[in-house]
Design a protein around this motif. Structure first.
Motif, PDB file in Angstrom:
ATOM      1  N   ASP A 396       0.834  -1.201   0.000  1.00 52.86           N
ATOM      2  CA  ASP A 396       0.000   0.000   0.000  1.00 52.86           C
ATOM      3  C   ASP A 396       0.870   1.252   0.000  1.00 52.86           C
ATOM      4  O   ASP A 396       0.512   2.266  -0.599  1.00 52.86           O
ATOM      5  CB  ASP A 396      -0.916   0.000   1.223  1.00 52.86           C
ATOM      6  CG  ASP A 396      -1.879  -1.162   1.206  1.00 52.86           C
ATOM      7  OD1 ASP A 396      -2.863  -1.095   0.460  1.00 52.86           O
ATOM      8  OD2 ASP A 396      -1.636  -2.149   1.919  1.00 52.86           O
ATOM      9  N   VAL A 397       1.992   1.159   0.688  1.00 47.87           N
ATOM     10  CA  VAL A 397       2.979   2.236   0.705  1.00 47.87           C
ATOM     11  C   VAL A 397       4.343   1.601   0.463  1.00 47.87           C
ATOM     12  O   VAL A 397       4.674   0.590   1.093  1.00 47.87           O
ATOM     13  CB  VAL A 397       2.976   2.988   2.054  1.00 47.87           C
ATOM     14  CG1 VAL A 397       4.057   4.067   2.075  1.00 47.87           C
ATOM     15  CG2 VAL A 397       1.610   3.594   2.344  1.00 47.87           C
ATOM     16  N   ALA A 398       5.115   2.170  -0.452  1.00 49.41           N
ATOM     17  CA  ALA A 398       6.466   1.668  -0.729  1.00 49.41           C
ATOM     18  C   ALA A 398       7.438   2.836  -0.640  1.00 49.41           C
ATOM     19  O   ALA A 398       7.285   3.844  -1.342  1.00 49.41           O
ATOM     20  CB  ALA A 398       6.530   1.024  -2.109  1.00 49.41           C
ATOM     21  N   ILE A 399       8.430   2.697   0.251  1.00 47.23           N
ATOM     22  CA  ILE A 399       9.395   3.766   0.503  1.00 47.23           C
ATOM     23  C   ILE A 399      10.798   3.222   0.263  1.00 47.23           C
ATOM     24  O   ILE A 399      11.183   2.200   0.828  1.00 47.23           O
ATOM     25  CB  ILE A 399       9.263   4.297   1.936  1.00 47.23           C
ATOM     26  CG1 ILE A 399       7.849   4.884   2.151  1.00 47.23           C
ATOM     27  CG2 ILE A 399      10.330   5.339   2.237  1.00 47.23           C
ATOM     28  CD1 ILE A 399       7.557   5.272   3.572  1.00 47.23           C
ATOM     29  N   LEU A 400      11.556   3.922  -0.603  1.00 43.59           N
ATOM     30  CA  LEU A 400      12.916   3.515  -0.938  1.00 43.59           C
ATOM     31  C   LEU A 400      13.922   4.454  -0.279  1.00 43.59           C
ATOM     32  O   LEU A 400      13.692   5.666  -0.207  1.00 43.59           O
ATOM     33  CB  LEU A 400      13.108   3.528  -2.451  1.00 43.59           C
ATOM     34  CG  LEU A 400      12.150   2.614  -3.221  1.00 43.59           C
ATOM     35  CD1 LEU A 400      11.340   3.417  -4.216  1.00 43.59           C
ATOM     36  CD2 LEU A 400      12.899   1.497  -3.929  1.00 43.59           C
ATOM     37  N   ILE A 401      15.020   3.895   0.186  1.00 40.95           N
ATOM     38  CA  ILE A 401      16.062   4.688   0.846  1.00 40.95           C
ATOM     39  C   ILE A 401      17.186   4.937  -0.160  1.00 40.95           C
ATOM     40  O   ILE A 401      17.690   4.008  -0.798  1.00 40.95           O
ATOM     41  CB  ILE A 401      16.614   3.945   2.077  1.00 40.95           C
ATOM     42  CG1 ILE A 401      15.477   3.573   3.045  1.00 40.95           C
ATOM     43  CG2 ILE A 401      17.662   4.796   2.780  1.00 40.95           C
ATOM     44  CD1 ILE A 401      15.923   2.655   4.164  1.00 40.95           C
ATOM     45  N   HIS A 402      17.572   6.198  -0.282  1.00 40.23           N
ATOM     46  CA  HIS A 402      18.670   6.559  -1.190  1.00 40.23           C
ATOM     47  C   HIS A 402      19.593   7.539  -0.489  1.00 40.23           C
ATOM     48  O   HIS A 402      19.143   8.525   0.108  1.00 40.23           O
ATOM     49  CB  HIS A 402      18.120   7.191  -2.472  1.00 40.23           C
ATOM     50  CG  HIS A 402      19.193   7.660  -3.410  1.00 40.23           C
ATOM     51  ND1 HIS A 402      20.103   6.808  -4.001  1.00 40.23           N
ATOM     52  CD2 HIS A 402      19.524   8.922  -3.845  1.00 40.23           C
ATOM     53  CE1 HIS A 402      20.928   7.494  -4.773  1.00 40.23           C
ATOM     54  NE2 HIS A 402      20.594   8.783  -4.696  1.00 40.23           N
ATOM     55  N   ARG A 403      20.898   7.260  -0.548  1.00 42.45           N
ATOM     56  CA  ARG A 403      21.908   8.155   0.013  1.00 42.45           C
ATOM     57  C   ARG A 403      23.000   8.369  -1.026  1.00 42.45           C
ATOM     58  O   ARG A 403      23.716   7.437  -1.389  1.00 42.45           O
ATOM     59  CB  ARG A 403      22.503   7.554   1.288  1.00 42.45           C
ATOM     60  CG  ARG A 403      21.572   7.603   2.481  1.00 42.45           C
ATOM     61  CD  ARG A 403      22.030   6.730   3.642  1.00 42.45           C
ATOM     62  NE  ARG A 403      23.466   6.780   3.861  1.00 42.45           N
ATOM     63  CZ  ARG A 403      24.155   5.787   4.435  1.00 42.45           C
ATOM     64  NH1 ARG A 403      23.539   4.682   4.810  1.00 42.45           N
ATOM     65  NH2 ARG A 403      25.457   5.893   4.606  1.00 42.45           N
ATOM     66  N   GLU A 404      23.122   9.600  -1.488  1.00 45.16           N
ATOM     67  CA  GLU A 404      24.124   9.890  -2.514  1.00 45.16           C
ATOM     68  C   GLU A 404      25.534   9.635  -2.005  1.00 45.16           C
ATOM     69  O   GLU A 404      26.403   9.153  -2.747  1.00 45.16           O
ATOM     70  CB  GLU A 404      23.996  11.342  -2.989  1.00 45.16           C
ATOM     71  CG  GLU A 404      22.847  11.576  -3.947  1.00 45.16           C
ATOM     72  CD  GLU A 404      22.913  12.948  -4.603  1.00 45.16           C
ATOM     73  OE1 GLU A 404      23.944  13.646  -4.430  1.00 45.16           O
ATOM     74  OE2 GLU A 404      21.950  13.310  -5.299  1.00 45.16           O
ATOM     75  N   ASP A 405      25.795   9.952  -0.727  1.00 43.56           N
ATOM     76  CA  ASP A 405      27.162   9.799  -0.223  1.00 43.56           C
ATOM     77  C   ASP A 405      27.576   8.338  -0.073  1.00 43.56           C
ATOM     78  O   ASP A 405      28.756   8.040   0.120  1.00 43.56           O
ATOM     79  CB  ASP A 405      27.335  10.554   1.099  1.00 43.56           C
ATOM     80  CG  ASP A 405      26.427  10.046   2.209  1.00 43.56           C
ATOM     81  OD1 ASP A 405      25.615   9.136   1.949  1.00 43.56           O
ATOM     82  OD2 ASP A 405      26.502  10.571   3.345  1.00 43.56           O
ATOM     83  N   PHE A 406      26.616   7.424  -0.186  1.00 46.28           N
ATOM     84  CA  PHE A 406      26.957   6.003  -0.149  1.00 46.28           C
ATOM     85  C   PHE A 406      27.699   5.623  -1.428  1.00 46.28           C
ATOM     86  O   PHE A 406      28.582   4.758  -1.414  1.00 46.28           O
ATOM     87  CB  PHE A 406      25.683   5.163   0.002  1.00 46.28           C
ATOM     88  CG  PHE A 406      25.942   3.692   0.142  1.00 46.28           C
ATOM     89  CD1 PHE A 406      26.312   3.143   1.361  1.00 46.28           C
ATOM     90  CD2 PHE A 406      25.821   2.836  -0.950  1.00 46.28           C
ATOM     91  CE1 PHE A 406      26.548   1.781   1.493  1.00 46.28           C
ATOM     92  CE2 PHE A 406      26.055   1.479  -0.827  1.00 46.28           C
ATOM     93  CZ  PHE A 406      26.418   0.947   0.404  1.00 46.28           C
ATOM     94  N   TYR A 407      27.331   6.248  -2.536  1.00 44.14           N
ATOM     95  CA  TYR A 407      27.959   5.958  -3.821  1.00 44.14           C
ATOM     96  C   TYR A 407      29.053   6.961  -4.174  1.00 44.14           C
ATOM     97  O   TYR A 407      29.932   6.674  -4.985  1.00 44.14           O
ATOM     98  CB  TYR A 407      26.890   5.961  -4.927  1.00 44.14           C
ATOM     99  CG  TYR A 407      25.815   4.914  -4.725  1.00 44.14           C
ATOM    100  CD1 TYR A 407      26.060   3.576  -5.027  1.00 44.14           C
ATOM    101  CD2 TYR A 407      24.566   5.257  -4.229  1.00 44.14           C
ATOM    102  CE1 TYR A 407      25.085   2.609  -4.839  1.00 44.14           C
ATOM    103  CE2 TYR A 407      23.578   4.300  -4.031  1.00 44.14           C
ATOM    104  CZ  TYR A 407      23.849   2.974  -4.344  1.00 44.14           C
ATOM    105  OH  TYR A 407      22.885   2.018  -4.146  1.00 44.14           O
ATOM    106  N   ASP A 408      29.013   8.164  -3.593  1.00 43.61           N
ATOM    107  CA  ASP A 408      29.992   9.209  -3.893  1.00 43.61           C
ATOM    108  C   ASP A 408      30.407   9.873  -2.592  1.00 43.61           C
ATOM    109  O   ASP A 408      29.677  10.703  -2.033  1.00 43.61           O
ATOM    110  CB  ASP A 408      29.380  10.236  -4.860  1.00 43.61           C
ATOM    111  CG  ASP A 408      30.334  11.374  -5.192  1.00 43.61           C
ATOM    112  OD1 ASP A 408      31.532  11.288  -4.824  1.00 43.61           O
ATOM    113  OD2 ASP A 408      29.882  12.355  -5.817  1.00 43.61           O
ATOM    114  N   SER A 409      31.572   9.508  -2.099  1.00 40.01           N
ATOM    115  CA  SER A 409      32.021  10.024  -0.802  1.00 40.01           C
ATOM    116  C   SER A 409      32.275  11.526  -0.834  1.00 40.01           C
ATOM    117  O   SER A 409      32.330  12.173   0.220  1.00 40.01           O
ATOM    118  CB  SER A 409      33.295   9.296  -0.373  1.00 40.01           C
ATOM    119  OG  SER A 409      34.324   9.483  -1.344  1.00 40.01           O
ATOM    120  N   GLU A 410      32.409  12.115  -2.034  1.00 41.24           N
ATOM    121  CA  GLU A 410      32.637  13.551  -2.163  1.00 41.24           C
ATOM    122  C   GLU A 410      31.332  14.317  -2.398  1.00 41.24           C
ATOM    123  O   GLU A 410      31.361  15.517  -2.699  1.00 41.24           O
ATOM    124  CB  GLU A 410      33.603  13.818  -3.338  1.00 41.24           C
ATOM    125  CG  GLU A 410      34.934  13.105  -3.231  1.00 41.24           C
ATOM    126  CD  GLU A 410      35.712  13.531  -2.000  1.00 41.24           C
ATOM    127  OE1 GLU A 410      35.665  14.734  -1.671  1.00 41.24           O
ATOM    128  OE2 GLU A 410      36.361  12.677  -1.376  1.00 41.24           O
TER     129      GLU A 410
END
Length: 457
Positions: A396-410
């Motif tokens: 009914d609700v779908a929430i995705l977690i995204h963190r840019e610094d996980f893929y790009d430390s800068e």
């Protein structure tokens, strides 16, 4: 062989003279075209297709039901025609007419007491079968009280309540005023919510019966979102619920909960290097933990039956108002699963069924495949759910977690996390930005200060 009835032992329900006579009256009345009798009796008997036990009575009732479901008139000719078409033996001979004639001789416009007798006898037979099955199941090698006990309790309870499932039909007229009252009333204090104001703007609260999916690649914070949600509702708002943690044991979960709630560095807790200030913070949080209503179940591999059993057991004392499963791909789908994709899909559908059955929101953490990592834009989608396409359909609700610094430390967005509401059956889609505080094992709102920590009232 001596008939049990001759030595005082009661005959099985459906074989006694009074029940057999009641069945003849009910069937005969339906066949003889009394004023809407067939329709009224079928409604009274409900979905019970096995409510007749007398010789030949089951076949006659099946014929009557088939004719009525087709919208045709129930009468002697139509019943005989259906019996000749669907059955074998005497139903294709002149003997069928004699049986139908005998039933019709018992017809009466005063049939309600006989219908009640038929229903009681049917319920007794169903209860007896359920108890025999329960005894057989409990006697088999490998019996597990948690896994199989719930199935036994459910089957016996259903038998004793005379229905395999509660009535799910209700008229719009009967719901109208209830709905208006619900819309006019403020949210009660027991409403289950996410801990972050940014996310609550998109998903103000979770409804009973909803399946809420939290999706991410490994190490991006699924478990922290689950534990923050459990902490906010079970510890801060005192709403009872259960956290099924399949990946971490209870000690690991408690280390994280204490770090997040007390504002103590997680590494100080795991390394046992707590300072005096740390101990003061932990002591200040003690009262909230002692009064919390979070149940932690850390069984390493659980099945749907285990979750149902836990929720059913809690219902006898303090019913759970939410449940969190971390995470679905670690669940046990059972030996009957044909392949992993179908197994996970069945688990997702089963969790949705549990949410509806217990009338609570169920949060389901779900791991994503490598799809985001193989794209230039690393933002995930619900379709990236590993081993299951049913997540998108059943959630009914779908929430995705995204963190840019996980893929790009800068990345200029270091320390930020996006909660992407990719599906929201009762609201808007969008993105809520929160702050990742891994050193405290928690997420917080962007404008976080010590006095506005997660869950502050």
């Amino acid at each position: 062989m001596t008939d049990p009835g001759e030595i005082g032992e009661p005959l099985a329900p459906g074989r006694t003279d009074d029940v057999n006579l009641a069945e003849k009256v009910v069937l005969g009345t339906m066949i003889t075209e009394w004023m809407n009798a067939a329709e009224e009796i079928l409604t009274a008997l409900g979905d019970d297709k096995d409510c007749f036990a007398g010789q030949g009575h089951t076949a006659v009732f099946a014929a009557i039901s088939h004719i009525a479901e087709d919208g045709r008139k129930v009468d002697p000719a139509s019943v005989l025609a259906r019996l000749a078409e669907a059955e074998q033996g005497i139903w294709r001979t002149g003997q069928a007419g004699i049986i139908i004639h005998d039933l019709m001789e018992h017809a009466t416009p005063v049939f309600h007491e006989q219908v009640a007798t038929v229903v009681r006898a049917s319920r007794q037979r169903v209860a007896a079968r359920a108890l025999r099955s329960a005894l057989e199941a409990a006697s088999r090698p490998g019996f597990d009280a948690d896994e199989h006990g719930d199935l036994i309790i459910r089957s016996v309870t259903e038998a004793l309540t005379a229905t395999s499932q509660a009535s799910t039909s209700v008229t719009a007229a009967s719901l109208y005023m209830t709905t208006l009252d619900r819309l006019e009333s403020p949210d009660p204090p027991g409403v289950v919510q996410f801990p972050w104001a940014e996310l609550r703007r998109l998903v103000p609260y979770l409804r009973p019966g909803q399946l809420v999916s939290i999706l991410a690649r490994p190490s991006l914070g699924k478990s922290l979102v689950a534990q923050d949600t459990a902490r906010y509702n079970g510890l801060r708002k005192q709403i009872p619920g259960v956290l099924f943690t399949l990946e971490q044991d209870r000690d690991e979960v408690m280390d994280r909960l204490i770090a997040a709630e007390a504002g103590v560095l997680h590494e100080h807790i795991t390394g046992k290097t707590l300072t005096d200030d740390d101990w003061s913070r932990i002591a200040a949080a003690r009262g909230r933990f002692e009064e919390s209503v979070i149940t932690i179940d850390d069984a390493p591999k659980i099945a749907l039956a285990h979750i149902s059993a836990r929720l059913r057991g809690m219902a006898r004392a303090v019913p759970a108002q939410w449940a969190i499963v971390d995470y679905v791909q670690l669940m046990d789908g059972g030996p009957q699963a044909e392949n992993r994709q179908r197994e996970v899909s069945a688990l997702v559908s089963g969790l949705k069924g549990i949410a509806r059955k217990f009338r609570i929101p169920v949060f389901m953490c779900c791991q994503l495949n490598r799809g985001p990592e193989n794209r230039q834009d690393k933002r995930p989608h619900v379709s990236d759910a590993r081993e299951s396409g049913s997540v998108e359909n059943d959630s009914d609700v779908a929430i995705l977690i995204h963190r840019e610094d996980f893929y790009d430390s800068e990345s200029a967005r270091a320390g930020e996390a996006d909660l992407i509401v990719d599906k929201n059956r009762n609201g808007a889609r969008g993105v809520a930005t929160i702050r990742f505080q891994g050193h405290y094992a928690r997420f917080v709102d962007p404008e976080w200060t010590p006095s506005s920590a997660i869950g502050a009232q």
